[in-house]
Structure formats: structure tokens, C-alpha cells
Design an enzyme around this catalytic site. Sequence first.
Site, mmCIF file in Angstrom:
data_model
loop_
_atom_site.group_PDB
_atom_site.id
_atom_site.type_symbol
_atom_site.label_atom_id
_atom_site.label_comp_id
_atom_site.label_asym_id
_atom_site.label_seq_id
_atom_site.Cartn_x
_atom_site.Cartn_y
_atom_site.Cartn_z
ATOM 1 N N LYS A 35 35.980 29.274 53.813
ATOM 2 C CA LYS A 35 35.600 28.413 52.928
ATOM 3 C C LYS A 35 37.447 27.962 51.956
ATOM 4 O O LYS A 35 38.042 28.959 52.122
ATOM 5 C CB LYS A 35 34.908 28.563 51.373
ATOM 6 C CG LYS A 35 35.186 29.783 50.827
ATOM 7 C CD LYS A 35 34.301 30.501 50.008
ATOM 8 C CE LYS A 35 34.538 31.605 49.093
ATOM 9 N NZ LYS A 35 33.283 32.218 48.745
ATOM 10 N N TYR A 256 64.583 30.409 31.953
ATOM 11 C CA TYR A 256 63.904 30.007 30.328
ATOM 12 C C TYR A 256 63.438 30.868 29.781
ATOM 13 O O TYR A 256 63.184 31.744 29.833
ATOM 14 C CB TYR A 256 62.693 29.585 31.146
ATOM 15 C CG TYR A 256 62.930 27.680 31.819
ATOM 16 C CD1 TYR A 256 63.918 26.608 31.380
ATOM 17 C CD2 TYR A 256 62.447 27.673 33.361
ATOM 18 C CE1 TYR A 256 64.458 25.590 31.406
ATOM 19 C CE2 TYR A 256 63.075 26.527 34.170
ATOM 20 C CZ TYR A 256 63.816 25.254 33.360
ATOM 21 O OH TYR A 256 64.151 24.753 33.340
HETATM 22 C C1 LIG Z 1 32.812 33.565 49.360
HETATM 23 C C2 LIG Z 1 31.947 33.822 49.342
HETATM 24 C C3 LIG Z 1 31.695 35.365 50.238
HETATM 25 C C4 LIG Z 1 32.921 35.689 50.392
HETATM 26 O O1 LIG Z 1 33.492 37.061 49.882
HETATM 27 P P1 LIG Z 1 34.944 37.779 49.774
HETATM 28 O O2 LIG Z 1 34.842 38.371 48.365
HETATM 29 O O3 LIG Z 1 36.159 36.995 50.233
HETATM 30 O O4 LIG Z 1 34.551 38.635 50.929
HETATM 31 C C5 LIG Z 1 30.625 35.165 51.054
HETATM 32 N N1 LIG Z 1 29.519 34.410 50.525
HETATM 33 C C6 LIG Z 1 29.138 33.538 49.413
HETATM 34 C C7 LIG Z 1 28.524 33.586 49.184
HETATM 35 C C8 LIG Z 1 30.670 33.003 49.238
HETATM 36 O O5 LIG Z 1 30.598 32.295 48.121
#
Ligand SMILES: *Cc1c(COP(=O)(O)O)cnc(C)c1O
Length: 365
Positions: A35, A256
Amino acid sequence: MPRPILATIDPQAITNNLARVRLAAPDAKVWGVVKANAYGHGIERVYESLRAADGFALLDLAEAQRVRALGWRGPILLLEGVFEARDLELCSRLNLWHAVHCNEQIDMLATHKTQQPHRVFLKMNSGMNRLGFAPQRYRAAWTRLDALPQVDEISLMTHFSDADGARGIAHQVKVFEDITHDLPGERSLANSAASLRFGQDAVVRGDWIRPGIAVYGSAPDFPDHDIAHWGLQPVMTLASRIIGVQQLQPGDTVGYGSSFKADVPLRIGIVACGYADGYPRHCSTGTPILVDGVRTRLVGRVSMDMLTVDITDMPHAHIGSEVTLWGRASNGALLAIDEVARAAGTVGYELMCAVAPRVPFAAMA
Ligand SMILES: *Cc1c(COP(=O)(O)O)cnc(C)c1O
């Protein structure tokens, strides 16, 4: 010459990290979580090394299309399921498996016309209180799905809120087990932290683990443990160069807001990286940074296109010197993204995902 900033992706590190996660959760199948454009790494850039996973998990239909376009014929899971009824047509066409977390998604399935029944992952809210059916409504949802001709196999899924922390997962595992123990179907519970910390437990690893962050070389439970502890390697390196040098006298300030003031003579390197590249503006004086693979500190406020580092003890540092914001320097030195994230009051996830579009990417040779 283009501005000297570059994000480099190390495919071998992905291969290593995937193997480490598999070792922690023996015999479980692995969703490679891609994702958010593979946590900012680029789906297309990580695909070759992530093909060693058993499937790809993501949220966005366009990302699912990209994975299919790369030639992946195996499982793809939509972790949040569909957002509207039309999405089911693409699920049918691309053979996407999808989470079902609410009754509205079951309603959509019930009116969906398909030749090919769908594989679904029925999600329980076992305590995270984000997506999923409450435990007491879960079996009714299962029964409803089971009766639909549009549905093929039903897998069982939940997500942990504290797999990386002190509270742990036992309370959620118990809720999930109590409700599902006599239901058929594959199970998926564990993210990276749960896989690494509790993957030896057959109930926790289930049939499919869902590691994301560990695969990309960040320790999910930093600072309790670092990537070395888990045998993980950094996948992304963000590097730039020194493009200017200033000599400070006591009383001189940098950047800054004059937030940093020299109390002794200092030599300062100006680095072509700023918050418009995705480097967090919240990093303050003292944040670790590598110059020619040697650890030094950020000084002063991060600006849009530049930041400033202390090179007083590095007489060889000059315009053109390599600067590693996170990842691995040419000399092999490591600056974990988790350390930089911590200095910014955030986590490695956010830094990876926030590398700006203007930063060019390269694959490591
Ligand atoms: C993003 C996600 C994961 C992966 O989580 P990590 O902490 O990056 O391993 C697993 N399951 C779901 C439902 C997620 O949304």
C-alpha cells in the site's frame, strides 16, 4: 547537473528482510504489503524482489491494477475491501480478493453480478476500533456471506493495535479466537511487529502474515529493538551532497529563526535536502546525519530545500561530499531511518511514505 539528491532502493535488502520475516513466522504465507506505493518505495521498484512473497496486499484499486500489469497472477488482497459497488467489477475482472469489514460491503456483494465467486477476508474489530465487525456481530456477518452465491471462500482477519508496544496482542488474540475457533477458513492476524515478536505462536501467525514495514527495513518496535536486532537491512537510502560551506564564529546563528547559535567556532555544511524533499522539518539540532559515512549532527532549522550539518571535526568534508540522510553510506555506514524518525517525533513509516515526488529514485547496482 540535476540537484544532487537521490533515493536509492536496495532490492537485496528486501529479499533479506522477507526471508527474516518468514523465519520469524515459519510456514505462514506472506502478503507483501505494498500500500501507499510500497511505503513510498515504488511498487514497480520493489516488485522483482517482492515476488518472493505469496501475494500482494494493498488498498487502492489503481495499485492492484499496477501489480497485475507487472504480470503478477497470484493473490492480491484489498485490505480495506471495496469503497463502492462498482469496485466489485474490477475485483471480478482482476481476480482480487477483498476484505469485508461492514454490512454495506456485504450488501454490495449481494447485488453484484459475477460468474466467478469472490474470495473474501472477513475482518473482525477485535479491539483496534478502526475497521471490522464487532466480535458479537462477526458470526452473523460470516453466515450472511456464506449464503451468498457471489462469495467463494471466507478467510478470517483482524488487526492489532499494540503489536509493537507494551500492551501486546494477547487480549485481541483471545477475542478473535473465542469467536472464530470453530469457523472454517484461513486466518490472517499479524503485521510486521506481531510476526517478528510473536510469529512462533501458530495462532498469531495463522495462515497469512501481513508484513509491511519490516520488509522495507525499519524496526516496528524501535527503539526497543533496532533493525540489527531483527536481522533487517535498510531498503531505502536518501542521500545528497554538501553544496556550500560556512565558517561560524561564536555568537553566529544558522538558518531561519536563528534557532541555532554557535558558542565556539564551527564549520557548517549546507546540504541539498529540505522538507520539500520529505526530510522532516521537525528534526532539530542533534539529529544524526552522515557526511562521507561519518556520523555528525544536524544544526539549526530544516528549510524547504536545504539543511545544515556540523562538519567542524571533518576537515576533509567539502562541497560535493556525500551526505546520507538515512540508509547506507558508500563506506557501508548505516543510519537507520528509525533514528531520524525518532528525532522528528514520528516513525520510519511516515518518512518513507513522505519522500517527495521531486526526489529521483535509483535502484542499487
Ligand atoms: C499496513 C497494514 C499492515 C502492515 O503493517 P506493518 O506494520 O507495516 O507491518 C498489515 N495489515 C493491515 C490491515 C494494514 O493496513
